[in-house]
Design an enzyme around this catalytic site. Structure first.
Site, PDB file in Angstrom:
ATOM      1  N   HIS A 134       7.020   2.910   1.433  1.00 36.77           N
ATOM      2  CA  HIS A 134       7.530   4.238   1.045  1.00 36.77           C
ATOM      3  C   HIS A 134       9.019   4.141   0.771  1.00 36.77           C
ATOM      4  O   HIS A 134       9.523   4.654  -0.226  1.00 36.77           O
ATOM      5  CB  HIS A 134       7.364   5.263   2.183  1.00 36.77           C
TER       6      HIS A 134
ATOM      7  N   ALA B  81       0.838  -1.204   0.000  1.00 38.72           N
ATOM      8  CA  ALA B  81       0.000   0.000   0.000  1.00 38.72           C
ATOM      9  C   ALA B  81       0.872   1.254   0.000  1.00 38.72           C
ATOM     10  O   ALA B  81       0.580   2.223  -0.696  1.00 38.72           O
ATOM     11  CB  ALA B  81      -0.920   0.006   1.222  1.00 38.72           C
TER      12      ALA B  81
END
Ligand code: CFM
Length: 537
Positions: free
Chosen positions: A188, A59
């Site tokens: 990230h 995600a």
């Protein structure tokens, strides 16, 4: 604080020990002096059985950082559910000029089935890339791995290399299997590493003249990036790239030429900010465009960095004009909600940023927390050397970048840099704890049980959070605003955005609905455990 003790006491010993380190009250114990710097546990695994709000590494990589790059095709290698989940419903805001490419409205997936899990899915991935190239002719492609891919061992890097050779365009593979880290934060980092290694700096001819900047950690939720861009171009900045809301592969390749990197979301992109400084000498500045005061301060900080008289004058003129245009509306909304109390629980940045905007309309924050931020997002960057590296963080590569002798350029002398550091947050983020008021409850990885307990004890007028807990909160009779999706409203950034936010909050808080809500547990009797037999139901 009593409610914290109550929460901890109701846990089994092991969970209690774990959760204890994840909560504190800002300034507690400091009245008597000598409490020192407050410390919090963060970025560690959620205890099994706890209803966390966190997401996964995939995600964070595909959904957050890569997804908004509009001129690339983002292929998800995995089951269709993962693709649907990361399909940019909140991030598909991309504008293009004639002739440019925008694939944000599509979801590209290999739609992995049981047989692919058993016999391998690499061939299916090859075929998906082929179809994507032949149908859409993109400039570049990303492939993101989901959990089953790592478990069965499909080699997405090999597939990317094959495709790159066959079609002559960059094909980047991201091994961001959901389980790769303790939350989306790992994703990230994985995305940052590859963008830095294979995309940024690839266009040697990019023109960085003028007041050139990159906007880092701005994902254009609700159109925030557009409002920020509007203000910055009005002042005269040249935005070289946005990482990554409404961003492009093309712009990223020339991002190394900018003279300043501004960082909105520290958590998701501080890796690139740091690496750009090391490799190209470009400093980064922590900014906040959420809030009227915050936006004004940010614009002034940016002008201070460039130290140009004309730019400074233009900054003041734009601030004046923009402020005057929203002043009355802001005052009206403030009158409606002044003195109200808010709890903020979002991913890794917004529980800090939104405190400033709420303050603009007289709403104080009594609880703030992050789902997956690291200790530096709470305690400030100066504690980074003290962070313990555990097995989970070791899982993610620490990319070693070196000075690019050809393109390394200092806009400031080292003396100027040091001097500016004392005036503006250059290369620094102070973190949530120091930015919060004394008495604010700070909680990491808040769960549903604790949310209920805190609402009962603190009685907020607003609980800003996400879709996973919004309705549970509203069933308790408290207005909940989603700060991830903005409940499909926005923009909330900058001057005009602040008015949108103030309006939505005033409307929500003053709605008579909340007084009329009876929580379901007050009407439905709990199950007794008696088993009904026969026709007597
Ligand atoms: Fe940064 Fe974000 Fe956030 Fe984030 Fe997110 Fe998000 Fe968020 Mo949802 S990058 S950390 S991983 S500001 S998706 S745009 S809203 S949790 S607070």
């Amino acid at each position: 604080m009593k409610v914290i003790d109550e929460i901890l006491e109701s846990y089994p010993a092991k969970v209690m020990k774990n959760r204890k380190g994840h909560m504190l009250v800002k300034g507690e114990g400091c009245e008597t002096g000598g409490c020192g710097k407050q410390k919090i546990d963060a970025n560690s695994r959620t205890m099994p059985g706890v209803m966390t709000n966190r997401g996964c590494a995939y995600a964070g990589c595909k959904g957050v950082v890569l997804g908004p790059l509009k001129d690339m095709i983002h292929i998800v290698h995995g089951p269709i559910g993962c693709s649907y989940y990361a399909w940019g419903t909140r991030r598909n805001k991309g504008r293009i000029n004639a002739g440019e490419q925008n694939f944000l409205n599509y979801a590209f997936s290999t739609d992995m089935q049981d047989s692919d899990v058993v016999f391998g899915g690499e061939k299916k991935l090859d075929q998906a890339i082929k179809e994507a190239v032949e149908t859409f002719h993109p400039k570049a492609i990303t492939i993101s791995a989901t959990c089953p891919v790592g478990l069965i061992g499909d080699d997405i890097n090999a597939a990317a290399a094959r495709a790159q050779k066959a079609y002559g365009i960059p094909v980047l593979a991201f091994s961001c299997e959901g389980y790769k880290g303790v939350s989306q934060s790992a994703g990230h980092h994985i995305a940052n590493n590859k963008l830095m290694r294979d995309v940024i700096g690839k266009n040697p001819d990019a023109n960085g003249e003028g007041f050139s900047i990159n906007i880092l950690g701005e994902y254009n939720i609700g159109g925030d990036g557009w409002e920020i861009g509007r203000i910055l171009s009005k002042i005269g900045y040249k935005v070289m790239s946005i990482m990554t809301g409404d961003g492009t592969y093309e712009d990223l390749t020339g991002a190394h030429k900018a003279k300043l990197n501004i960082v909105q979301c520290h958590r998701s992109i501080n890796y690139i900010a740091e690496m750009l400084e090391k490799k190209y000498g470009t400093p980064w500045l922590k900014v906040n465009f959420i809030g009227v005061e915050a936006t004004m301060r940010t614009l002034r900080d940016m002008a201070t960095y460039f130290g140009d008289a004309e730019l400074t004058a233009k900054t003041e003129a734009v601030i004046k004009e923009e402020y005057e245009s929203i002043q009355d509306d802001m005052a009206d909304y403030k009158e409606m909600v002044n003195g109200k109390k808010a709890c903020l629980f979002v991913g890794g940045s917004r529980s800090d940023h939104y405190q400033e905007l709420l303050k603009d309309i007289g709403v104080s924050t009594i609880l703030a927390g992050f789902e997956f931020a690291h200790r530096d997002d709470y305690e400030g960057r100066d504690i980074i050397p003290d962070i313990k590296i555990d097995a989970d963080s070791r899982n993610i590569e620490e990319l070693a970048v070196e000075k690019d002798e050809k393109n390394y350029k200092l806009y400031l002398t080292p003396e100027q840099y040091e001097e500016l550091k004392t005036k503006i947050p250059l290369g620094n983020y102070e973190g949530l704890i120091s930015l919060s008021e004394n008495g604010t409850v700070i909680v990491d990885d808040l769960n549903h049980f604790e949310t209920e307990k805190f609402i009962n004890a603190l009685k907020p007028d607003l609980f800003a959070s996400g879709i996973k807990d919004k309705y549970m909160i509203q069933k308790m009779g408290v207005f909940s605003k989603q700060l991830h999706s903005y409940d499909y409203s926005g923009p909330y950034a900058g001057f005009k955005g602040a008015v949108n936010f103030a309006r939505d909050i005033a409307m929500g808080i003053t709605s008579p609905t909340w007084k009329l809500v009876t929580p379901p547990w007050k009407v439905v009797k709990p199950l007794t455990g008696t088993v009904a037999v026969g026709g007597d139901l």
